[in-house]
Motif scaffolding. Structure first.
Motif, PDB file in Angstrom:
ATOM      1  N   UNK A 306       0.861  -1.179   0.000  1.00 18.26           N
ATOM      2  CA  UNK A 306       0.000   0.000   0.000  1.00 18.26           C
ATOM      3  C   UNK A 306       0.900   1.232   0.000  1.00 18.26           C
ATOM      4  N   UNK A 307       0.723   2.098  -0.971  1.00 17.69           N
ATOM      5  CA  UNK A 307       1.565   3.285  -1.113  1.00 17.69           C
ATOM      6  C   UNK A 307       1.141   4.363  -0.128  1.00 17.69           C
ATOM      7  N   UNK A 308       1.965   5.406  -0.036  1.00 12.83           N
ATOM      8  CA  UNK A 308       1.601   6.553   0.798  1.00 12.83           C
ATOM      9  C   UNK A 308       0.298   7.175   0.308  1.00 12.83           C
ATOM     10  N   UNK A 309       0.130   7.236  -1.021  1.00 14.51           N
ATOM     11  CA  UNK A 309      -1.108   7.785  -1.575  1.00 14.51           C
ATOM     12  C   UNK A 309      -2.310   6.949  -1.155  1.00 14.51           C
ATOM     13  N   UNK A 310      -2.166   5.622  -1.186  1.00 10.54           N
ATOM     14  CA  UNK A 310      -3.247   4.745  -0.730  1.00 10.54           C
ATOM     15  C   UNK A 310      -3.614   5.051   0.725  1.00 10.54           C
ATOM     16  N   UNK A 311      -2.601   5.202   1.557  1.00 11.35           N
ATOM     17  CA  UNK A 311      -2.838   5.466   2.981  1.00 11.35           C
ATOM     18  C   UNK A 311      -3.502   6.831   3.183  1.00 11.35           C
ATOM     19  N   UNK A 312      -3.072   7.809   2.398  1.00  7.42           N
ATOM     20  CA  UNK A 312      -3.621   9.157   2.517  1.00  7.42           C
ATOM     21  C   UNK A 312      -5.111   9.166   2.207  1.00  7.42           C
ATOM     22  N   UNK A 313      -5.481   8.555   1.085  1.00  6.70           N
ATOM     23  CA  UNK A 313      -6.893   8.594   0.709  1.00  6.70           C
ATOM     24  C   UNK A 313      -7.739   7.653   1.564  1.00  6.70           C
ATOM     25  N   UNK A 314      -7.125   6.625   2.103  1.00  6.89           N
ATOM     26  CA  UNK A 314      -7.845   5.777   3.059  1.00  6.89           C
ATOM     27  C   UNK A 314      -8.229   6.591   4.291  1.00  6.89           C
ATOM     28  N   UNK A 315      -7.339   7.456   4.726  1.00  6.34           N
ATOM     29  CA  UNK A 315      -7.635   8.335   5.861  1.00  6.34           C
ATOM     30  C   UNK A 315      -8.770   9.297   5.505  1.00  6.34           C
ATOM     31  N   UNK A 316      -8.713   9.895   4.324  1.00  8.39           N
ATOM     32  CA  UNK A 316      -9.785  10.801   3.908  1.00  8.39           C
ATOM     33  C   UNK A 316     -11.130  10.073   3.881  1.00  8.39           C
ATOM     34  N   UNK A 346     -10.922  19.252 -10.472  1.00 10.90           N
ATOM     35  CA  UNK A 346     -10.262  19.016  -9.181  1.00 10.90           C
ATOM     36  C   UNK A 346     -11.019  17.967  -8.370  1.00 10.90           C
ATOM     37  N   UNK A 347     -12.344  18.069  -8.371  1.00 11.57           N
ATOM     38  CA  UNK A 347     -13.144  17.106  -7.605  1.00 11.57           C
ATOM     39  C   UNK A 347     -12.964  15.701  -8.168  1.00 11.57           C
ATOM     40  N   UNK A 348     -12.960  15.565  -9.495  1.00  8.36           N
ATOM     41  CA  UNK A 348     -12.809  14.244 -10.102  1.00  8.36           C
ATOM     42  C   UNK A 348     -11.425  13.665  -9.826  1.00  8.36           C
ATOM     43  N   UNK A 349     -10.387  14.500  -9.842  1.00  2.42           N
ATOM     44  CA  UNK A 349      -9.049  14.027  -9.469  1.00  2.42           C
ATOM     45  C   UNK A 349      -9.051  13.519  -8.033  1.00  2.42           C
ATOM     46  N   UNK A 350      -9.700  14.261  -7.161  1.00  2.10           N
ATOM     47  CA  UNK A 350      -9.759  13.885  -5.747  1.00  2.10           C
ATOM     48  C   UNK A 350     -10.502  12.561  -5.577  1.00  2.10           C
ATOM     49  N   UNK A 351     -11.613  12.402  -6.251  1.00  2.46           N
ATOM     50  CA  UNK A 351     -12.388  11.161  -6.143  1.00  2.46           C
ATOM     51  C   UNK A 351     -11.667   9.974  -6.772  1.00  2.46           C
ATOM     52  N   UNK A 352     -10.728  10.247  -7.674  1.00  2.17           N
ATOM     53  CA  UNK A 352      -9.926   9.192  -8.301  1.00  2.17           C
ATOM     54  C   UNK A 352      -8.638   8.893  -7.521  1.00  2.17           C
ATOM     55  N   UNK A 353      -8.463   9.536  -6.351  1.00  2.00           N
ATOM     56  CA  UNK A 353      -7.230   9.370  -5.554  1.00  2.00           C
ATOM     57  C   UNK A 353      -5.991   9.823  -6.322  1.00  2.00           C
ATOM     58  N   UNK A 354      -6.146  10.862  -7.143  1.00  2.00           N
ATOM     59  CA  UNK A 354      -5.026  11.328  -7.955  1.00  2.00           C
ATOM     60  C   UNK A 354      -4.695  12.797  -7.707  1.00  2.00           C
ATOM     61  N   UNK A 355      -5.294  13.405  -6.703  1.00  2.00           N
ATOM     62  CA  UNK A 355      -5.029  14.816  -6.412  1.00  2.00           C
ATOM     63  C   UNK A 355      -3.786  14.965  -5.538  1.00  2.00           C
ATOM     64  N   UNK A 356      -3.126  16.111  -5.683  1.00  2.00           N
ATOM     65  CA  UNK A 356      -1.970  16.430  -4.858  1.00  2.00           C
ATOM     66  C   UNK A 356      -2.392  17.131  -3.582  1.00  2.00           C
ATOM     67  N   UNK A 357      -1.407  17.458  -2.751  1.00  2.00           N
ATOM     68  CA  UNK A 357      -1.696  18.028  -1.433  1.00  2.00           C
ATOM     69  C   UNK A 357      -2.437  19.361  -1.525  1.00  2.00           C
ATOM     70  N   UNK A 358      -2.057  20.221  -2.464  1.00  2.00           N
ATOM     71  CA  UNK A 358      -2.729  21.517  -2.573  1.00  2.00           C
ATOM     72  C   UNK A 358      -4.197  21.337  -2.957  1.00  2.00           C
ATOM     73  N   UNK A 359      -4.471  20.421  -3.882  1.00  2.00           N
ATOM     74  CA  UNK A 359      -5.864  20.128  -4.230  1.00  2.00           C
ATOM     75  C   UNK A 359      -6.614  19.567  -3.027  1.00  2.00           C
ATOM     76  N   UNK A 360      -5.965  18.696  -2.285  1.00  2.00           N
ATOM     77  CA  UNK A 360      -6.596  18.098  -1.104  1.00  2.00           C
ATOM     78  C   UNK A 360      -6.994  19.184  -0.105  1.00  2.00           C
ATOM     79  N   UNK A 361      -6.083  20.139   0.113  1.00  2.00           N
ATOM     80  CA  UNK A 361      -6.364  21.208   1.071  1.00  2.00           C
ATOM     81  C   UNK A 361      -7.526  22.076   0.604  1.00  2.00           C
ATOM     82  N   UNK A 362      -7.599  22.321  -0.703  1.00  2.00           N
ATOM     83  CA  UNK A 362      -8.709  23.126  -1.224  1.00  2.00           C
ATOM     84  C   UNK A 362     -10.038  22.388  -1.057  1.00  2.00           C
ATOM     85  N   UNK A 363     -10.022  21.080  -1.274  1.00  2.00           N
ATOM     86  CA  UNK A 363     -11.237  20.289  -1.064  1.00  2.00           C
ATOM     87  C   UNK A 363     -11.632  20.341   0.413  1.00  2.00           C
TER      88      UNK A 363
END
Length: 381
Positions: A306-316, A346-363
């Motif tokens: 499980x990558x860091x990205x996987x862990x990040x979006x699992x938390x979200x 931006x929302x679709x990137x976020x829902x696809x687990x492909x957004x970066x930290x700045x996008x995450x913060x805006x969401x």
């Protein structure tokens, strides 16, 4: 049917068919003996998958319909979303099953078997599949069959995404095939987070689906009553024919599904490729099956990283499920706030687990801090 294979695929649904299609594209697998097992003949249109992507994907040839404009509707906010450079795509289950079956007919190394899988496990460094009257072994089994009797572990948030859909045909032009209703939250929320989506496939035909995120299912007649009420009040149709019906239940949970158990590699719903906060699965299944094929070709024996990205979006996802399960804020208000304050890409990137930290913060800034911060702290600590 032989008793040992290089690979056995248990379940020929989206995950199993996707993995098989990816294997057939690579010369590496031409000399590998592959067995596909499913309890049904896969000759019915039992599913519809919708997803968004920018480029042409593996299944571009069977995309049934696509849209670049989506309507988001709620009592708080409504808009038509121009999602370019994405396209919102629909694939019918029967088309995916037939594609995989037809393509495999030209590969003598691939066998199919219709039967019920009783058990799957690892023994003596081999994966074992138990059928009703025999056992078959393999170097690896790639499993997408969910063990429905598994109990939810403590400390998790568990919802179900359940839906009933009608493919309807009206007698006159009633739909705009150029735009689809992504989410319509203007239905009552008495049961919990509830919305309808409407996907036109022609001026007279559309798939209308009543969808809920709740802890329990509804009686079948309730889905039908709500669907008919929506068609009458929102689509303003009194005369139409129901061409096809579909019904499904998908887990939306923070529970961790195992990615691999010995020589058994899990994928699809069984591998946790359903996004816990939205229920979308198709693109996550494609990423998982692509990862498996790449790992096999590179000689990997492990498919559980499980990558860091996987862990990040699992938390979200855990945070949102915490809010929904504890009824701290209605799902309709959450999604309305996110779509009102962010561009759709931006929302679709976020829902696809492909957004970066700045996008995450805006969401995150789009939703009330007083609601989500305590939930986030609870999940963090």
């Amino acid at each position: 049917m032989q008793t040992h294979y290089d690979y056995i695929i248990t379940g020929a649904g989206c995950a199993g068919s996707s993995l098989l299609m990816r294997m057939m594209r690579e010369p590496f697998f031409a000399c590998k003996r592959i067995l596909v097992i499913d309890q049904s003949q896969k000759n019915k249109n039992d599913r519809t998958w919708c997803f968004w992507e920018k480029e042409s994907g593996l299944f571009e040839s069977i995309v049934f319909r696509r849209w670049t404009k989506l309507d988001f509707l709620s009592n708080d906010f409504s808009a038509t979303l121009a999602i370019d450079p994405y396209q919102y795509k629909m694939i019918r289950g029967i088309d995916l099953y037939e594609l995989a079956r037809t393509a495999s007919a030209g590969h003598s190394n691939i066998d199919w078997h219709q039967g019920t899988v009783k058990n799957i496990y690892t023994e003596n460094n081999k994966a074992i599949v138990e059928l009703e009257n025999e056992k078959i072994s393999a170097t690896y089994v790639f499993n997408s069959i969910v063990q429905l009797n598994e109990s939810h572990s403590s400390g998790n948030w568990d919802l179900l995404q359940h839906f009933k859909g009608y493919l309807i045909e009206s007698k006159t032009d009633a739909f705009d095939p150029a735009r689809a209703t992504f989410m319509d939250f203007r239905v009552h929320q008495n049961h919990g987070t509830t919305f309808v989506y409407c996907l036109p496939v022609s001026p007279t035909t559309a798939l209308v689906e009543y969808t809920l995120f709740t802890e329990t299912l509804l009686p079948q007649d309730v889905y039908e009553e709500e669907l008919r009420a929506y068609i009458a009040s929102s689509l303003h149709l009194s005369e139409y024919e129901i061409l096809h019906e579909e019904y499904g239940v998908i887990p939306m949970t923070s529970r961790r599904f195992p990615l691999q158990t010995g020589r058994v590699v899990h994928m699809g719903v069984a591998g946790g490729q359903v996004k816990g906060s939205s229920g979308y699965a198709f693109q996550f299944i494609q990423k998982r099956t692509e990862e498996i094929v790449g790992g096999l070709m590179n000689g990997s024996a492990s498919f559980s990283r499980r990558s860091f990205t996987d862990q990040k979006f699992y938390f979200y996802d855990r945070v949102l499920l915490n809010v929904l399960c504890n009824k701290k804020m209605e799902g309709a208000a959450i999604f309305a706030s996110i779509f009102r304050k962010n561009p759709p890409e931006r929302v679709l990137r976020f829902l696809d687990n492909e957004s970066g930290l700045m996008d995450d913060l805006r969401i995150m800034r789009s939703v009330p801090v007083s609601v989500f911060l305590p939930a986030a702290l609870q999940e963090l600590f």
